[in-house]
Design a protein around this motif. Structure first.
Motif, mmCIF file in Angstrom:
data_model
loop_
_atom_site.group_PDB
_atom_site.id
_atom_site.type_symbol
_atom_site.label_atom_id
_atom_site.label_comp_id
_atom_site.label_asym_id
_atom_site.label_seq_id
_atom_site.Cartn_x
_atom_site.Cartn_y
_atom_site.Cartn_z
ATOM 1 N N ASN A 4 0.856 -1.175 0.000
ATOM 2 C CA ASN A 4 0.000 0.000 0.000
ATOM 3 C C ASN A 4 0.899 1.233 0.000
ATOM 4 N N LEU A 5 0.301 2.410 0.023
ATOM 5 C CA LEU A 5 1.083 3.645 -0.047
ATOM 6 C C LEU A 5 2.052 3.792 1.131
ATOM 7 N N PRO A 6 1.641 3.537 2.378
ATOM 8 C CA PRO A 6 2.615 3.642 3.469
ATOM 9 C C PRO A 6 3.813 2.699 3.300
ATOM 10 N N PHE A 53 5.517 10.521 7.424
ATOM 11 C CA PHE A 53 4.346 10.497 6.556
ATOM 12 C C PHE A 53 3.790 9.089 6.391
ATOM 13 N N ASP A 54 4.655 8.063 6.298
ATOM 14 C CA ASP A 54 4.120 6.712 6.096
ATOM 15 C C ASP A 54 3.337 6.239 7.321
ATOM 16 N N ARG A 59 -2.041 5.080 9.604
ATOM 17 C CA ARG A 59 -3.108 5.249 10.600
ATOM 18 C C ARG A 59 -4.340 5.912 9.985
ATOM 19 N N ARG A 60 -4.119 6.940 9.191
ATOM 20 C CA ARG A 60 -5.215 7.712 8.600
ATOM 21 C C ARG A 60 -6.043 6.868 7.621
ATOM 22 N N LEU A 61 -5.354 6.054 6.815
ATOM 23 C CA LEU A 61 -6.039 5.226 5.812
ATOM 24 C C LEU A 61 -6.380 3.835 6.341
ATOM 25 N N ASN A 62 -6.085 3.632 7.621
ATOM 26 C CA ASN A 62 -6.294 2.318 8.246
ATOM 27 C C ASN A 62 -5.588 1.210 7.452
ATOM 28 N N GLN A 63 -4.324 1.474 7.112
ATOM 29 C CA GLN A 63 -3.533 0.514 6.347
ATOM 30 C C GLN A 63 -2.326 0.026 7.150
ATOM 31 N N THR A 64 -2.497 -0.070 8.453
ATOM 32 C CA THR A 64 -1.406 -0.603 9.269
ATOM 33 C C THR A 64 -1.322 -2.111 9.042
ATOM 34 N N SER A 65 -0.115 -2.635 9.139
ATOM 35 C CA SER A 65 0.082 -4.079 8.972
ATOM 36 C C SER A 65 1.291 -4.501 9.793
#
Length: 190
Positions: A4-6, A53-54, A59-65
């Motif tokens: 993903n982006l992060p 930023f990542d 956190r903002r896009l809920n894309q933590t892994s």
């Protein structure tokens, strides 16, 4: 492995390491020392900003892994270690400071890995002390990479003071994490 982006930004930070280091191996006929120092410092700053930023994006896009949580600190440690080695070669940072900072990163990474294996990772979670140490490093390193005046302000002494502060905070934060982990280490190794 999620992508993903992060995570892309984290990989970008890792990919920028050869750029920062490689600039110092270009012949001076290609790039003058002041220009080289400017581009190396700017590249480091951009890479450091992707670190903030990542995490914010994840956190903002809920894309933590779990992969992102693993890769992010690895990218930071690689970037800081590479920059410190360049600064050592340029004689802009003391060997003791580089050893303290790199040694702490290896020690705390190993401690966190071991604590995660025994299910006690919460005891060595990131603390404000580590964040302040990182901030001091991330400002000191570009000041030392550039090591010239900018807008009439000599960045070299600022970088030298900040890297010493970062080294002191490095030791302090390492002792903090070891103290937090010590009861669990004693319990698991007895």
């Amino acid at each position: 492995m999620p992508f993903n982006l992060p995570i892309f930004l984290t990989w970008l930070r890792i990919a920028m390491i050869p750029l920062v280091v490689g600039l110092f191996y270009l012949p001076e006929s290609w790039l003058s020392a002041p220009s080289r120092d400017f581009w190396a410092a700017l590249s480091f700053i951009i890479a450091a900003l992707t670190d903030w930023f990542d995490g914010w994006l994840a956190r903002r896009l809920n894309q933590t892994s779990s992969f992102g949580a693993f890769l992010d600190p690895v990218a930071d440690k690689l970037m800081v270690s590479a920059a410190l080695l360049v600064l050592l070669q340029l004689d802009r940072v003391d060997v003791a400071i580089a050893l303290v900072i790199i040694g702490r990163e290896i020690t705390i990474s190993a401690l966190r890995e071991w604590m995660a294996k025994i299910g006690a990772s919460a005891s060595v979670a990131v603390h404000w002390l580590g964040k302040v140490k990182t901030a001091a490093q991330m400002v000191a390193i570009p000041c030392l990479l550039y090591s010239q005046s900018l807008f009439g302000i000599n960045l070299k002494p600022i970088g030298q003071v900040l890297i010493v502060i970062a080294a002191v905070l490095t030791v302090w934060s390492m002792l903090y994490y070891l103290q937090k982990a010590w009861p669990i280490i004693r319990e698991k190794t007895s």
